[in-house]
Design a protein around this motif. Structure first.
Motif, PDB file in Angstrom:
ATOM      1  N   LEU A   1       0.828  -1.210   0.000  1.00 49.65           N
ATOM      2  CA  LEU A   1       0.000   0.000   0.000  1.00 49.65           C
ATOM      3  C   LEU A   1       0.858   1.254   0.000  1.00 49.65           C
ATOM      4  O   LEU A   1       0.578   2.211  -0.718  1.00 49.65           O
ATOM      5  N   GLN A   2       1.908   1.264   0.813  1.00 53.87           N
ATOM      6  CA  GLN A   2       2.789   2.436   0.858  1.00 53.87           C
ATOM      7  C   GLN A   2       3.491   2.628  -0.476  1.00 53.87           C
ATOM      8  O   GLN A   2       3.653   3.737  -0.952  1.00 53.87           O
ATOM      9  N   ARG A   3       3.905   1.535  -1.097  1.00 51.79           N
ATOM     10  CA  ARG A   3       4.563   1.622  -2.403  1.00 51.79           C
ATOM     11  C   ARG A   3       3.620   2.243  -3.430  1.00 51.79           C
ATOM     12  O   ARG A   3       4.001   3.132  -4.176  1.00 51.79           O
ATOM     13  N   LYS A   4       2.366   1.796  -3.432  1.00 52.44           N
ATOM     14  CA  LYS A   4       1.382   2.357  -4.361  1.00 52.44           C
ATOM     15  C   LYS A   4       1.134   3.828  -4.066  1.00 52.44           C
ATOM     16  O   LYS A   4       1.002   4.638  -4.972  1.00 52.44           O
ATOM     17  N   ASN A   5       1.066   4.180  -2.797  1.00 53.21           N
ATOM     18  CA  ASN A   5       0.878   5.588  -2.430  1.00 53.21           C
ATOM     19  C   ASN A   5       2.054   6.436  -2.901  1.00 53.21           C
ATOM     20  O   ASN A   5       1.877   7.568  -3.332  1.00 53.21           O
ATOM     21  N   SER A   6       3.251   5.898  -2.816  1.00 52.45           N
ATOM     22  CA  SER A   6       4.430   6.639  -3.273  1.00 52.45           C
ATOM     23  C   SER A   6       4.386   6.877  -4.775  1.00 52.45           C
ATOM     24  O   SER A   6       4.832   7.914  -5.257  1.00 52.45           O
ATOM     25  N   LEU A   7       3.842   5.922  -5.506  1.00 48.63           N
ATOM     26  CA  LEU A   7       3.769   6.062  -6.959  1.00 48.63           C
ATOM     27  C   LEU A   7       2.845   7.185  -7.386  1.00 48.63           C
ATOM     28  O   LEU A   7       3.062   7.819  -8.411  1.00 48.63           O
TER      29      LEU A   7
ATOM     30  N   HIS B   1       5.244  12.429  -7.899  1.00 44.31           N
ATOM     31  CA  HIS B   1       6.568  12.456  -8.508  1.00 44.31           C
ATOM     32  C   HIS B   1       7.196  11.074  -8.445  1.00 44.31           C
ATOM     33  O   HIS B   1       7.063  10.357  -7.459  1.00 44.31           O
ATOM     34  N   GLU B   2       7.892  10.709  -9.489  1.00 44.63           N
ATOM     35  CA  GLU B   2       8.562   9.411  -9.559  1.00 44.63           C
ATOM     36  C   GLU B   2       9.640   9.269  -8.494  1.00 44.63           C
ATOM     37  O   GLU B   2       9.930   8.177  -8.014  1.00 44.63           O
ATOM     38  N   ALA B   3      10.227  10.393  -8.090  1.00 43.73           N
ATOM     39  CA  ALA B   3      11.288  10.352  -7.078  1.00 43.73           C
ATOM     40  C   ALA B   3      10.772   9.782  -5.764  1.00 43.73           C
ATOM     41  O   ALA B   3      11.523   9.145  -5.026  1.00 43.73           O
TER      42      ALA B   3
ATOM     43  N   ALA C   1      11.697   2.951  -2.562  1.00 42.52           N
ATOM     44  CA  ALA C   1      12.357   1.694  -2.929  1.00 42.52           C
ATOM     45  C   ALA C   1      13.715   1.556  -2.238  1.00 42.52           C
ATOM     46  O   ALA C   1      14.175   0.455  -1.977  1.00 42.52           O
ATOM     47  N   LYS C   2      14.343   2.665  -1.915  1.00 44.29           N
ATOM     48  CA  LYS C   2      15.634   2.630  -1.216  1.00 44.29           C
ATOM     49  C   LYS C   2      15.459   2.420   0.281  1.00 44.29           C
ATOM     50  O   LYS C   2      16.239   1.702   0.907  1.00 44.29           O
TER      51      LYS C   2
END
Length: 79
Positions: free
Chosen positions: A15-21, A25-27, A33-34
């Protein structure tokens, strides 16, 4: 075979990964991911992630030598 336990464990990460997307911004996704693996590694080693990151960044600012970088890894934290 039941994978519900594993799915429940990784759901917050997904869920957090999807929210980041979609954060604008791609950054954001690249930064997540880091840091996500570092956070989860801390949790697996029973180390509080925020405390670990604070200590690592403080050590780097104070000139921690790169040749002994292993001392800053989560499984060596506090040793």
């Amino acid at each position: 075979m039941d994978s519900n336990t594993v799915e429940r464990t990784i759901r917050p990460i997904a869920l957090q990964r999807k929210n980041s997307l979609v954060a604008g911004h791609e950054a954001g996704a690249q930064n997540w991911a880091k840091f996500a693996p570092l956070i989860e590694t801390c949790k697996l080693n029973k180390v509080e992630p925020h405390r670990h990151r604070t200590r690592v960044l403080t050590a780097i600012v104070k000139g921690h030598k790169q040749k002994v970088i292993a001392q800053l890894l989560p499984w060596n934290f506090g040793k």
